[in-house]
Design a protein around this motif. Structure first.
Motif, mmCIF file in Angstrom:
data_model
loop_
_atom_site.group_PDB
_atom_site.id
_atom_site.type_symbol
_atom_site.label_atom_id
_atom_site.label_comp_id
_atom_site.label_asym_id
_atom_site.label_seq_id
_atom_site.Cartn_x
_atom_site.Cartn_y
_atom_site.Cartn_z
ATOM 1 N N GLU A 93 0.834 -1.208 0.000
ATOM 2 C CA GLU A 93 0.000 0.000 0.000
ATOM 3 C C GLU A 93 0.870 1.260 0.000
ATOM 4 N N ASN A 94 1.990 1.216 0.729
ATOM 5 C CA ASN A 94 2.879 2.381 0.772
ATOM 6 C C ASN A 94 3.535 2.653 -0.583
ATOM 7 N N VAL A 95 3.942 1.568 -1.272
ATOM 8 C CA VAL A 95 4.541 1.725 -2.601
ATOM 9 C C VAL A 95 3.523 2.329 -3.566
ATOM 10 N N ILE A 96 2.290 1.818 -3.509
ATOM 11 C CA ILE A 96 1.227 2.341 -4.390
ATOM 12 C C ILE A 96 0.956 3.807 -4.075
ATOM 13 N N SER A 97 0.915 4.113 -2.768
ATOM 14 C CA SER A 97 0.660 5.502 -2.357
ATOM 15 C C SER A 97 1.777 6.436 -2.831
ATOM 16 N N ALA A 98 3.036 5.967 -2.721
ATOM 17 C CA ALA A 98 4.177 6.793 -3.114
ATOM 18 C C ALA A 98 4.164 7.102 -4.603
ATOM 19 N N LEU A 99 3.628 6.177 -5.417
ATOM 20 C CA LEU A 99 3.626 6.361 -6.868
ATOM 21 C C LEU A 99 2.280 6.847 -7.410
ATOM 22 N N SER A 100 1.342 7.113 -6.494
ATOM 23 C CA SER A 100 -0.011 7.482 -6.951
ATOM 24 C C SER A 100 -0.019 8.823 -7.683
ATOM 25 N N ASN A 101 0.823 9.759 -7.260
ATOM 26 C CA ASN A 101 0.872 11.057 -7.961
ATOM 27 C C ASN A 101 1.318 10.889 -9.405
ATOM 28 N N SER A 102 2.347 10.029 -9.612
ATOM 29 C CA SER A 102 2.798 9.762 -10.990
ATOM 30 C C SER A 102 1.679 9.156 -11.812
ATOM 31 N N ALA A 103 0.915 8.241 -11.181
ATOM 32 C CA ALA A 103 -0.205 7.618 -11.898
ATOM 33 C C ALA A 103 -1.281 8.654 -12.219
ATOM 34 N N ASN A 104 -1.573 9.534 -11.269
ATOM 35 C CA ASN A 104 -2.591 10.578 -11.503
ATOM 36 C C ASN A 104 -2.180 11.497 -12.649
ATOM 37 N N ASN A 105 -0.877 11.789 -12.732
ATOM 38 C CA ASN A 105 -0.390 12.636 -13.831
ATOM 39 C C ASN A 105 -0.608 11.979 -15.185
ATOM 40 N N GLN A 106 -0.686 10.652 -15.193
ATOM 41 C CA GLN A 106 -0.943 9.909 -16.436
ATOM 42 C C GLN A 106 -2.429 9.603 -16.620
ATOM 43 N N ASP A 107 -3.258 10.126 -15.686
ATOM 44 C CA ASP A 107 -4.711 9.820 -15.696
ATOM 45 C C ASP A 107 -4.934 8.315 -15.644
ATOM 46 N N THR A 108 -4.147 7.663 -14.797
ATOM 47 C CA THR A 108 -4.207 6.203 -14.681
ATOM 48 C C THR A 108 -4.586 5.814 -13.260
ATOM 49 N N LYS A 109 -5.463 4.803 -13.130
ATOM 50 C CA LYS A 109 -5.912 4.331 -11.816
ATOM 51 C C LYS A 109 -5.158 3.052 -11.444
ATOM 52 N N ILE A 110 -4.799 2.960 -10.154
ATOM 53 C CA ILE A 110 -4.138 1.748 -9.653
ATOM 54 C C ILE A 110 -5.121 0.988 -8.768
ATOM 55 N N HIS A 111 -5.308 -0.303 -9.063
ATOM 56 C CA HIS A 111 -6.210 -1.162 -8.293
ATOM 57 C C HIS A 111 -5.376 -2.180 -7.516
ATOM 58 N N PHE A 112 -5.726 -2.388 -6.253
ATOM 59 C CA PHE A 112 -4.934 -3.265 -5.377
ATOM 60 C C PHE A 112 -5.782 -4.437 -4.888
ATOM 61 N N GLU A 113 -5.244 -5.658 -5.049
ATOM 62 C CA GLU A 113 -5.936 -6.863 -4.579
ATOM 63 C C GLU A 113 -4.971 -7.694 -3.735
ATOM 64 N N TYR A 114 -5.390 -8.014 -2.497
ATOM 65 C CA TYR A 114 -4.573 -8.825 -1.583
ATOM 66 C C TYR A 114 -5.426 -10.016 -1.161
ATOM 67 N N GLU A 115 -5.045 -11.214 -1.552
ATOM 68 C CA GLU A 115 -5.875 -12.414 -1.364
ATOM 69 C C GLU A 115 -6.227 -12.623 0.115
ATOM 70 N N ASN A 116 -7.493 -12.906 0.359
ATOM 71 C CA ASN A 116 -7.934 -13.202 1.724
ATOM 72 C C ASN A 116 -7.252 -14.471 2.239
ATOM 73 N N GLY A 117 -6.936 -14.473 3.496
ATOM 74 C CA GLY A 117 -6.327 -15.667 4.100
ATOM 75 C C GLY A 117 -4.811 -15.645 4.137
ATOM 76 N N ILE A 118 -4.200 -14.735 3.360
ATOM 77 C CA ILE A 118 -2.734 -14.624 3.418
ATOM 78 C C ILE A 118 -2.359 -13.777 4.634
ATOM 79 N N PRO A 119 -1.422 -14.219 5.450
ATOM 80 C CA PRO A 119 -0.971 -13.379 6.567
ATOM 81 C C PRO A 119 -0.415 -12.062 6.048
ATOM 82 N N GLU A 120 -0.345 -11.082 6.917
ATOM 83 C CA GLU A 120 0.190 -9.783 6.512
ATOM 84 C C GLU A 120 1.639 -9.593 6.942
ATOM 85 N N THR A 121 2.054 -10.244 8.033
ATOM 86 C CA THR A 121 3.423 -10.061 8.540
ATOM 87 C C THR A 121 4.302 -11.250 8.160
#
Length: 746
Positions: free
Chosen positions: A447-475
């Motif tokens: 999420e942090n990587v996506i957030s850091a690059l979101s401005n670059s994506a907005n400048n390209q009028d491009t949307k970033i979609h994030f999917e994290y499979e349920n059941g996978i641990p986070e740590t």
């Protein structure tokens, strides 16, 4: 029947003798080892006095002993010494055979220190036959091995030999550099013979460069050392050099005086050499030795003839038994010879492979050194470019100047990124990148990587979609910095090549074994896509979709090569699927360890604060040691902006003197300066002040050399151009007494 009893008696006696001999074997080996060292030492003494044939006789005896007790280490050394003397007496072909035997043995037993000595001697052999390029290759290999084995003191001889070649090739600046290093090492390790030679040859270089004053000073110093220590060859070379210097100064009287001394000493050396190489005298001594041996053998035969009949029969049977054993031994010897011949053939076949391997290693090292030099030369002016640009941007520029300054900053940042990419590729290829596992929150990281690059994506009028499979641990436990770098590269590429589109970042599990999760990451875009022809080369260095793409979208073409290397280091794989005009998907799979004992709430992101604001900096004193005037100004302005007081000196000698008289909290030490280097200056300071914090403020980037900074006494390294946050963190740690954890010295 009586004869059979005698035979049995003799056989039992023989085996008793063998058994006793086995018990005495250890003692015999110790005695032989002592005899071996005695012969080697005697050979050295003979060689030092010019008694080369005597030295060879002693080395031949030492060789026989080493073969008998199977002492491979000394065997290689002896062949090296034999080769050196054979070369001195003019037996060049024999010398070449001997040195090759030495090198083969030393390679087989991984005796790299002595192999380096052999390489040095082989280089000298090529040098005397004017085969300079071959000689320099061997000298380079010798230096590399000495460095690898931490045998710095031996490199002075190699540097001196290289310098002699450079003088022959009129490469005077390279010769001067080598001789300066030789003089430093010779003084450091009290190597008077190399010091005198280096000073005399340095005088030759200064004479050729037109500086007769320094030439005269150095040759006189070299001559004094040679005279005090009776180094005949150096005295002779000094006389010749002095004659040339005085001739250059139009002092023909002294020139004539020294050339006479040179001729007289040359004649004396030649006469001594002729005496020592008197082969007939050596032949006579060998004949005398053989006659003595024959007389002794005849006396033994006469003594046997006088024995009783029983003893004669016993002797005959013993001889018969020994003959049988001798035949068996001969058979074994022949079989061994066949095996040795086979091995020799195999060695010959492998020689080319070994040489190719050594050349490849040398090429790799040369490449690393080249990259270090080039990046250092780029980083030094880049420090000025980025530093001055940031300063101008902070000083309220005029509106019409702002766009130019931003363009300059972008260019500087781009160049720095390019340099760092080249260095990282080099580190990956040289297997210098290590994994640094730690607990981290994978979902937050994505999420942090996506957030850091979101401005670059907005400048390209491009949307970033994030999917994290349920059941996978986070740590997980893993190298989060490398994972971040992989994601930033791949997502950054997707954004760069996608206009008015969509990008999907997906993470899901493909397998699980015990506590290891095998995860797949997908970065899919519907951008311009990649042709089938280009897909096979996308992970190669400097590869782009096309020249037009490179011009339009920019980039170094190194990102995907770095990504592939990092994924392989993390024991993963990467795949690519793309269709021109329809988009691209990158898949990479890596294993990550799950620690069920760590709850996801325990792993939090650390938000960095400006630590320096909490400190009282009014009494802090910092010394900047830097010879470049622009860099002095930039570093001083950066420190002044942080409310820090600093003094500036432009060389190592002044730095040492001022630290003796002034109490500084921190020293920022440049490395490459005229006079003594930053390394030498730091060593001198550490001799009287162990506590002061010393940072190497340098553009040096070759990590193989980083141990030298630690050995010299630096607390840490701040690379130029530096990041402000890293700079402040290290200053804060030094000023508050926190332990400085250096990534360079770990």
């Amino acid at each position: 029947m009586s004869l059979i009893k005698h035979c049995l008696f003799i056989t039992l006696t023989f085996y008793c003798i063998i058994s006793y001999g086995q018990q005495e074997g250890v003692i015999d080996n110790e005695m032989l080892s002592l005899r071996l060292l005695e012969r080697i030492n005697q050979a050295k003494s003979d060689s030092d006095r010019g008694k080369y044939h005597n030295a060879l006789e002693n080395l031949d005896e030492a060789l026989s002993i080493a073969l008998k007790i199977e002492d491979q280490s000394n065997l290689g050394k002896i062949y090296t010494k034999i080769s050196k003397i054979q070369f001195l007496v003019g037996e060049k072909d024999k010398a070449d055979v001997s040195i090759k035997k030495a090198m083969q043995i030393q390679r087989d037993i991984d005796d790299y220190g002595n192999l380096a000595i052999a390489y040095n001697i082989k280089g000298v052999m090529h040098s005397t036959q004017n085969e300079y390029e071959d000689a320099l290759e061997y000298f380079n290999s010798a230096k590399g091995l000495f460095e690898q084995e931490n045998l710095e003191e031996y490199t002075s001889d190699v540097l001196l030999n290289e310098a002699k070649i450079y003088i022959q090739q009129n490469r005077l600046e390279e010769a001067k550099f080598n001789l300066e290093k030789t003089i430093i090492l010779a003084k450091k390790y009290n190597q008077l013979n190399r010091l005198s030679a280096a000073l005399i040859y340095s005088a030759k270089v200064y004479l050729a460069l037109g500086n007769t004053k320094i030439a005269l000073s150095q040759v006189e110093e070299g001559l004094e050392i040679a005279q005090d220590n009776n180094i005949i060859q150096d005295k002779n070379e000094a006389y010749l050099t002095l004659s040339d210097i005085h001739e250059k100064n139009e002092d023909y009287k002294n020139s004539h005086l020294y050339i006479k001394k040179h001729i007289h000493l040359s004649d004396s050396i030649l006469n001594v050499t002729r005496e020592n190489l008197d082969i007939e005298a050596s032949g006579e001594s060998i004949n005398n030795y053989k006659e003595a041996q024959n007389a002794q053998l005849k006396a033994q035969i006469d003594e046997v003839s006088a024995e009783s009949a029983f003893i004669r029969i016993t002797t005959i049977l013993s001889i018969a038994l020994i003959t049988i054993l001798s035949l068996l031994t001969l058979s074994l010897y022949k079989n061994n010879n066949i095996r040795l011949n086979t091995n020799t053939m195999l060695h010959k076949k492998n020689d080319e492979l070994i040489l190719a391997k050594e050349k490849a290693e040398l090429a790799s090292k040369t490449k690393a050194n080249f990259l270090s030099t080039v990046t250092h030369e780029l980083r030094t002016p880049l420090y000025a470019v980025t530093g001055l640009t940031n300063m101008l941007l902070d000083e309220d520029p005029k509106p019409h100047q702002l766009s130019h300054l931003k363009s300059l900053k972008f260019s500087g940042d781009y160049l720095l990124t390019f340099i760092n990419d080249i260095l990282q590729i080099n580190k990956i290829e040289a297997n210098k990148v290590e994994v640094d596992p730690e607990h981290f929150n994978l979902r937050n990281k994505l999420e942090n990587v996506i957030s850091a690059l979101s401005n670059s994506a907005n400048n390209q009028d491009t949307k970033i979609h994030f999917e994290y499979e349920n059941g996978i641990p986070e740590t997980f436990i893993g190298d989060q910095l490398k994972i971040s770098q992989i994601l930033i590269n791949l997502l950054g590429n997707a954004i760069k090549f996608t206009k008015d589109g969509d990008i999907w970042v997906r993470t899901y599990k493909i397998d699980k074994k015990d506590n290891i999760y095998y995860l797949r990451f997908e970065i899919e875009d519907n951008g311009i896509g990649i042709t089938k022809e280009k897909q096979n080369h996308m992970f190669e260095s400097f590869s782009q979709g096309s020249v037009q793409i490179n011009r339009k979208y920019g980039g170094t073409g190194l990102g995907l090569s770095i990504v592939k290397g990092l994924i392989q280091i993390l024991k993963g794989k990467i795949y690519l699927k793309s269709e021109l005009g329809k988009g691209t998907t990158f898949f990479f799979e890596i294993p990550l360890e799950y620690d069920k004992n760590v709850d996801k709430t325990e792993v939090v992101e650390v938000i960095k604060a400006n630590k320096m604001e909490s400190l009282d900096l009014s009494n802090v004193k910092i010394l900047i040691v830097e010879d470049n005037k622009i860099n002095q100004m930039i570093t001083k302005k950066i420190l002044n902006k942080m409310n820090l007081n600093c003094d500036v000196v432009d060389n190592g000698e002044d730095a040492v003197e001022i630290v003796k008289t002034t109490n500084y909290d921190i020293v920022l030490m440049d490395i490459h300066m005229p006079g003594i280097s930053g390394l030498e200056a730091t060593k001198m300071i550490r001799a009287f002040d162990k506590k002061i914090t010393i940072f190497a403020l340098t553009a040096v980037t070759l990590e193989d050399k980083m141990h030298e900074f630690g050995d010299a006494g630096f607390d840490d390294i701040i690379s130029k151009p530096f990041k402000q946050d890293d700079f402040e963190d290290k200053l804060h740690a030094a000023l508050t007494g926190e332990k400085i954890v250096s990534s360079f010295f770990s």
